[in-house]
Design a protein around this motif. Structure first.
Motif, PDB file in Angstrom:
ATOM      1  N   SER A  14       0.811  -1.222   0.000  1.00  0.00           N
ATOM      2  CA  SER A  14       0.000   0.000   0.000  1.00  0.00           C
ATOM      3  C   SER A  14       0.847   1.276   0.000  1.00  0.00           C
ATOM      4  CB  SER A  14      -0.936   0.004   1.219  1.00  0.00           C
ATOM      5  OG  SER A  14      -0.187  -0.050   2.425  1.00  0.00           O
ATOM      6  N   ASP A  15       2.170   1.132  -0.060  1.00  0.00           N
ATOM      7  CA  ASP A  15       3.023   2.326  -0.015  1.00  0.00           C
ATOM      8  C   ASP A  15       4.408   1.983  -0.575  1.00  0.00           C
ATOM      9  OD1 ASP A  15       3.652   4.951   0.514  1.00  0.00           O
ATOM     10  OD2 ASP A  15       3.313   4.840   2.669  1.00  0.00           O
ATOM     11  N   ILE A  17       7.974   1.031  -1.853  1.00  0.00           N
ATOM     12  CA  ILE A  17       8.521   0.046  -2.790  1.00  0.00           C
ATOM     13  C   ILE A  17       7.468  -1.013  -3.136  1.00  0.00           C
ATOM     14  CG2 ILE A  17      10.227  -1.824  -2.965  1.00  0.00           C
ATOM     15  CD1 ILE A  17      12.117  -0.021  -1.227  1.00  0.00           C
ATOM     16  N   GLY A  18       6.709  -1.446  -2.137  1.00  0.00           N
ATOM     17  CA  GLY A  18       5.683  -2.480  -2.371  1.00  0.00           C
ATOM     18  C   GLY A  18       4.607  -2.018  -3.335  1.00  0.00           C
ATOM     19  N   GLY A  36      -1.495  -4.760   3.944  1.00  0.00           N
ATOM     20  CA  GLY A  36      -0.927  -3.747   4.838  1.00  0.00           C
ATOM     21  C   GLY A  36      -1.840  -3.665   6.050  1.00  0.00           C
ATOM     22  N   ARG A  37      -1.490  -2.791   7.006  1.00  0.00           N
ATOM     23  CA  ARG A  37      -2.345  -2.707   8.207  1.00  0.00           C
ATOM     24  C   ARG A  37      -3.453  -1.674   8.039  1.00  0.00           C
ATOM     25  NH1 ARG A  37       2.472  -1.164  12.006  1.00  0.00           N
ATOM     26  NH2 ARG A  37       2.745   0.020  10.091  1.00  0.00           N
ATOM     27  N   ASP A  38      -3.106  -0.507   7.527  1.00  0.00           N
ATOM     28  CA  ASP A  38      -4.009   0.642   7.550  1.00  0.00           C
ATOM     29  C   ASP A  38      -5.013   0.542   6.381  1.00  0.00           C
ATOM     30  OD1 ASP A  38      -5.112   3.184   7.143  1.00  0.00           O
ATOM     31  OD2 ASP A  38      -3.325   4.205   7.871  1.00  0.00           O
ATOM     32  N   ALA A  66       3.205  -8.579  11.579  1.00  0.00           N
ATOM     33  CA  ALA A  66       4.091  -8.801  12.727  1.00  0.00           C
ATOM     34  C   ALA A  66       3.409  -9.688  13.766  1.00  0.00           C
ATOM     35  CB  ALA A  66       4.501  -7.465  13.337  1.00  0.00           C
ATOM     36  N   ASN A  91       7.743  -7.978   1.341  1.00  0.00           N
ATOM     37  CA  ASN A  91       8.294  -6.624   1.267  1.00  0.00           C
ATOM     38  C   ASN A  91       8.083  -5.812   2.547  1.00  0.00           C
ATOM     39  OD1 ASN A  91       8.891  -3.857  -0.136  1.00  0.00           O
ATOM     40  ND2 ASN A  91       6.778  -3.679   0.576  1.00  0.00           N
ATOM     41  N   GLY A  93       8.348  -4.187   5.916  1.00  0.00           N
ATOM     42  CA  GLY A  93       9.511  -4.202   6.810  1.00  0.00           C
ATOM     43  C   GLY A  93       9.527  -2.974   7.698  1.00  0.00           C
ATOM     44  N   LEU A 114       8.544  -8.710  11.888  1.00  0.00           N
ATOM     45  CA  LEU A 114       8.103  -8.286  10.547  1.00  0.00           C
ATOM     46  C   LEU A 114       9.133  -8.635   9.465  1.00  0.00           C
ATOM     47  CD1 LEU A 114       5.857  -6.907   8.993  1.00  0.00           C
ATOM     48  CD2 LEU A 114       6.935  -4.702   9.462  1.00  0.00           C
ATOM     49  N   ILE A 140      12.363  -8.697   0.012  1.00  0.00           N
ATOM     50  CA  ILE A 140      12.972  -7.370  -0.115  1.00  0.00           C
ATOM     51  C   ILE A 140      13.909  -7.155   1.067  1.00  0.00           C
ATOM     52  CG2 ILE A 140      12.601  -4.897  -0.419  1.00  0.00           C
ATOM     53  CD1 ILE A 140      11.530  -6.700  -2.753  1.00  0.00           C
ATOM     54  N   THR A 189      19.273   3.153  -0.822  1.00  0.00           N
ATOM     55  CA  THR A 189      18.301   4.068  -0.198  1.00  0.00           C
ATOM     56  C   THR A 189      17.257   4.506  -1.222  1.00  0.00           C
ATOM     57  OG1 THR A 189      19.951   4.843   1.355  1.00  0.00           O
ATOM     58  CG2 THR A 189      18.078   6.284   0.982  1.00  0.00           C
ATOM     59  N   THR A 192      11.113   6.878   0.282  1.00  0.00           N
ATOM     60  CA  THR A 192       9.772   6.401   0.682  1.00  0.00           C
ATOM     61  C   THR A 192       9.470   6.977   2.067  1.00  0.00           C
ATOM     62  OG1 THR A 192      10.593   4.486   1.885  1.00  0.00           O
ATOM     63  CG2 THR A 192      10.182   4.164  -0.463  1.00  0.00           C
ATOM     64  N   ALA A 193       8.250   6.678   2.547  1.00  0.00           N
ATOM     65  CA  ALA A 193       7.866   7.139   3.888  1.00  0.00           C
ATOM     66  C   ALA A 193       8.834   6.590   4.931  1.00  0.00           C
ATOM     67  CB  ALA A 193       6.441   6.678   4.198  1.00  0.00           C
ATOM     68  N   ARG A 195      12.013   5.906   4.648  1.00  0.00           N
ATOM     69  CA  ARG A 195      13.273   6.652   4.620  1.00  0.00           C
ATOM     70  C   ARG A 195      13.072   8.037   5.233  1.00  0.00           C
ATOM     71  NH1 ARG A 195      16.759  10.827   1.871  1.00  0.00           N
ATOM     72  NH2 ARG A 195      18.753  10.005   2.461  1.00  0.00           N
TER      73      ARG A 195
HETATM   74  N1  NAP Z   1      13.181   2.904   1.682  1.00  0.00           N
HETATM   75  C1  NAP Z   1      14.428   2.485   1.700  1.00  0.00           C
HETATM   76  O1  NAP Z   1      15.402   3.270   1.646  1.00  0.00           O
HETATM   77  C2  NAP Z   1      14.721   1.012   1.737  1.00  0.00           C
HETATM   78  C3  NAP Z   1      16.035   0.585   1.437  1.00  0.00           C
HETATM   79  C4  NAP Z   1      16.329  -0.761   1.457  1.00  0.00           C
HETATM   80  C5  NAP Z   1      15.342  -1.679   1.786  1.00  0.00           C
HETATM   81  N2  NAP Z   1      14.081  -1.253   2.087  1.00  0.00           N
HETATM   82  C6  NAP Z   1      13.092  -2.271   2.417  1.00  0.00           C
HETATM   83  O2  NAP Z   1      12.019  -2.174   1.503  1.00  0.00           O
HETATM   84  C7  NAP Z   1      10.805  -2.601   2.117  1.00  0.00           C
HETATM   85  C8  NAP Z   1       9.715  -1.551   1.914  1.00  0.00           C
HETATM   86  O3  NAP Z   1      10.177  -0.337   2.476  1.00  0.00           O
HETATM   87  P1  NAP Z   1       9.512   1.072   2.092  1.00  0.00           P
HETATM   88  O4  NAP Z   1      10.581   2.071   2.260  1.00  0.00           O
HETATM   89  O5  NAP Z   1       8.781   0.967   0.798  1.00  0.00           O
HETATM   90  O6  NAP Z   1       8.479   1.243   3.306  1.00  0.00           O
HETATM   91  P2  NAP Z   1       7.180   2.169   3.441  1.00  0.00           P
HETATM   92  O7  NAP Z   1       7.113   3.185   2.368  1.00  0.00           O
HETATM   93  O8  NAP Z   1       7.192   2.616   4.870  1.00  0.00           O
HETATM   94  O9  NAP Z   1       5.987   1.131   3.227  1.00  0.00           O
HETATM   95  C9  NAP Z   1       5.849   0.069   4.103  1.00  0.00           C
HETATM   96  C10 NAP Z   1       4.660  -0.769   3.699  1.00  0.00           C
HETATM   97  O10 NAP Z   1       4.575  -1.897   4.588  1.00  0.00           O
HETATM   98  C11 NAP Z   1       3.330  -1.882   5.263  1.00  0.00           C
HETATM   99  N3  NAP Z   1       3.542  -2.400   6.611  1.00  0.00           N
HETATM  100  C12 NAP Z   1       4.310  -1.871   7.588  1.00  0.00           C
HETATM  101  N4  NAP Z   1       4.221  -2.608   8.704  1.00  0.00           N
HETATM  102  C13 NAP Z   1       3.371  -3.638   8.414  1.00  0.00           C
HETATM  103  C14 NAP Z   1       2.865  -4.729   9.162  1.00  0.00           C
HETATM  104  N5  NAP Z   1       3.188  -4.917  10.456  1.00  0.00           N
HETATM  105  N6  NAP Z   1       2.008  -5.593   8.567  1.00  0.00           N
HETATM  106  C15 NAP Z   1       1.631  -5.406   7.274  1.00  0.00           C
HETATM  107  N7  NAP Z   1       2.086  -4.395   6.516  1.00  0.00           N
HETATM  108  C16 NAP Z   1       2.947  -3.521   7.085  1.00  0.00           C
HETATM  109  C17 NAP Z   1       2.904  -0.405   5.223  1.00  0.00           C
HETATM  110  O11 NAP Z   1       1.496  -0.234   5.359  1.00  0.00           O
HETATM  111  P3  NAP Z   1       0.822  -0.004   6.837  1.00  0.00           P
HETATM  112  O12 NAP Z   1       1.685   1.004   7.534  1.00  0.00           O
HETATM  113  O13 NAP Z   1      -0.560   0.441   6.553  1.00  0.00           O
HETATM  114  O14 NAP Z   1       0.851  -1.351   7.488  1.00  0.00           O
HETATM  115  C18 NAP Z   1       3.342  -0.026   3.822  1.00  0.00           C
HETATM  116  O15 NAP Z   1       2.439  -0.510   2.863  1.00  0.00           O
HETATM  117  C19 NAP Z   1      11.149  -2.849   3.594  1.00  0.00           C
HETATM  118  O16 NAP Z   1      11.348  -4.227   3.809  1.00  0.00           O
HETATM  119  C20 NAP Z   1      12.451  -2.107   3.771  1.00  0.00           C
HETATM  120  O17 NAP Z   1      13.241  -2.651   4.809  1.00  0.00           O
HETATM  121  C21 NAP Z   1      13.755   0.065   2.067  1.00  0.00           C
END
Ligand code: NAP
Length: 258
Positions: A14-15, A17-18, A36-38, A66, A91, A93, A114, A140, A189, A192-193, A195
């Motif tokens: 829902s946000d 990278i996913g 996702g949760r929300d 989680a 994805n 995390g 998670l 991921i 990096t 996203t939200a 980061r």
């Molecule tokens: N952004 C970076 O720089 C970066 C770099 C390397 C790796 N990553 C990895 O890429 C992945 C995605 O990161 P992102 O940056 O895209 O994150 P993001 O924008 O914060 O999005 C996170 C997504 O996961 C969902 N989520 C979070 N907690 C959850 C839970 N307990 N159960 C179900 N869904 C959950 C969120 O929705 P809700 O909040 O509604 O649950 C949202 O859809 C992660 O594994 C992260 O570690 C990110």
């Protein structure tokens, strides 16, 4: 279309990278269940991803991965649909980038619940629902599994992503004979939200330092956009990757090349 007729589950779709991976899958003809949760974020994503330009159909499910009930809810949803699964993207995390001496038990447990446990038991729960022709699991990960950034403390996050990389390789061996390929994408990096949440909390001097670090450390001169991850995810999900398993693919603008 490269994913026509395939069915995918994308956690955290829902946000960030996913959502970008979900969009790329839908464009290539896959039907996608995003988790996702929300509920309001899921609905916003559903509306955005319901587009005539995207050939696949999107579905949403609210579940906290989680938790065990959250994992079970996804498995039950897929089972109830009666339609075999082709692709699972683990994805969702969380990143606690806090100094080692301040990492709490709650942060440690949430990171593992998670980033590791959900990927482990969701894959296990969905195993019997994969198509008899096999499938693709995409975890991921993160460059933080192996490369650290000065003044960006990452012990618990790095540990959890390192564990996810080990799971990727061990499952490639165990699930290969069933025709299930298991790979990981390790993004650099990405804007996203997640980061923004970790960077926004930094003092302004640290923010300036981090910006300068990024500019000199990324050969392609910028951090990633969520859409930068779509191409590799589509490839790994597709039949083009029929002989690709156990890989951890850096998609990071060249950051870890040095
Ligand atoms: N952004 C970076 O720089 C970066 C770099 C390397 C790796 N990553 C990895 O890429 C992945 C995605 O990161 P992102 O940056 O895209 O994150 P993001 O924008 O914060 O999005 C996170 C997504 O996961 C969902 N989520 C979070 N907690 C959850 C839970 N307990 N159960 C179900 N869904 C959950 C969120 O929705 P809700 O909040 O509604 O649950 C949202 O859809 C992660 O594994 C992260 O570690 C990110």
């Amino acid at each position: 279309m490269r994913l026509g007729g395939k069915r995918a589950v994308v956690t955290g779709g829902s946000d960030g990278i996913g959502m970008a991976i979900s969009e790329a899958f839908l464009r290539e003809g896959a039907d996608v269940l995003i988790v996702g949760r929300d509920a309001s974020k899921l609905e916003a994503a559903r509306l955005r991803l319901t587009d005539p330009g995207l050939a696949g159909k999107v579905e949403t499910l609210s579940a906290d991965l989680a938790t065990n009930p959250g994992i079970a809810a996804v498995v039950e949803h897929v089972a109830a649909s009666g339609r075999p699964l082709d692709v699972l993207v683990n994805n969702a995390g969380v990143a606690y980038l806090v100094p080692f001496e301040t990492v709490s038990q709650a942060q440690f447990q949430h990171s593992f619940a998670l980033n590791v446990t959900a990927a482990f038991f969701l894959t296990q729960g969905l195993l019997q629902h994969f198509s008899s022709a096999g499938g693709s699991v995409i975890n991921i990960s993160s460059y933080f599994a192996s490369k650290m950034i000065p003044k960006r403390p990452s012990s618990v996050y790095s540990l959890s992503k390192g564990a996810l990389n080990s799971l990727t390789k061990s499952l490639a061996f165990e699930l290969g004979p069933r025709g299930i390929r298991v790979n990981a994408i390790a993004p650099g990096t990405v804007d996203t939200a997640m980061r923004r949440k970790t960077v926004d909390n930094l003092p302004s001097e640290a923010k300036t330092e981090l910006k300068a670090y990024v500019e000199r450390s990324y050969p392609l001169g910028r951090i990633g956009r969520p859409a930068d991850l779509g191409g590799m995810a589509v490839y790994l999900a597709s039949d083009e990757a029929a002989w690709t398993s156990g890989g951890i693919f850096a998609i990071d603008g060249g950051y870890t090349a040095g």
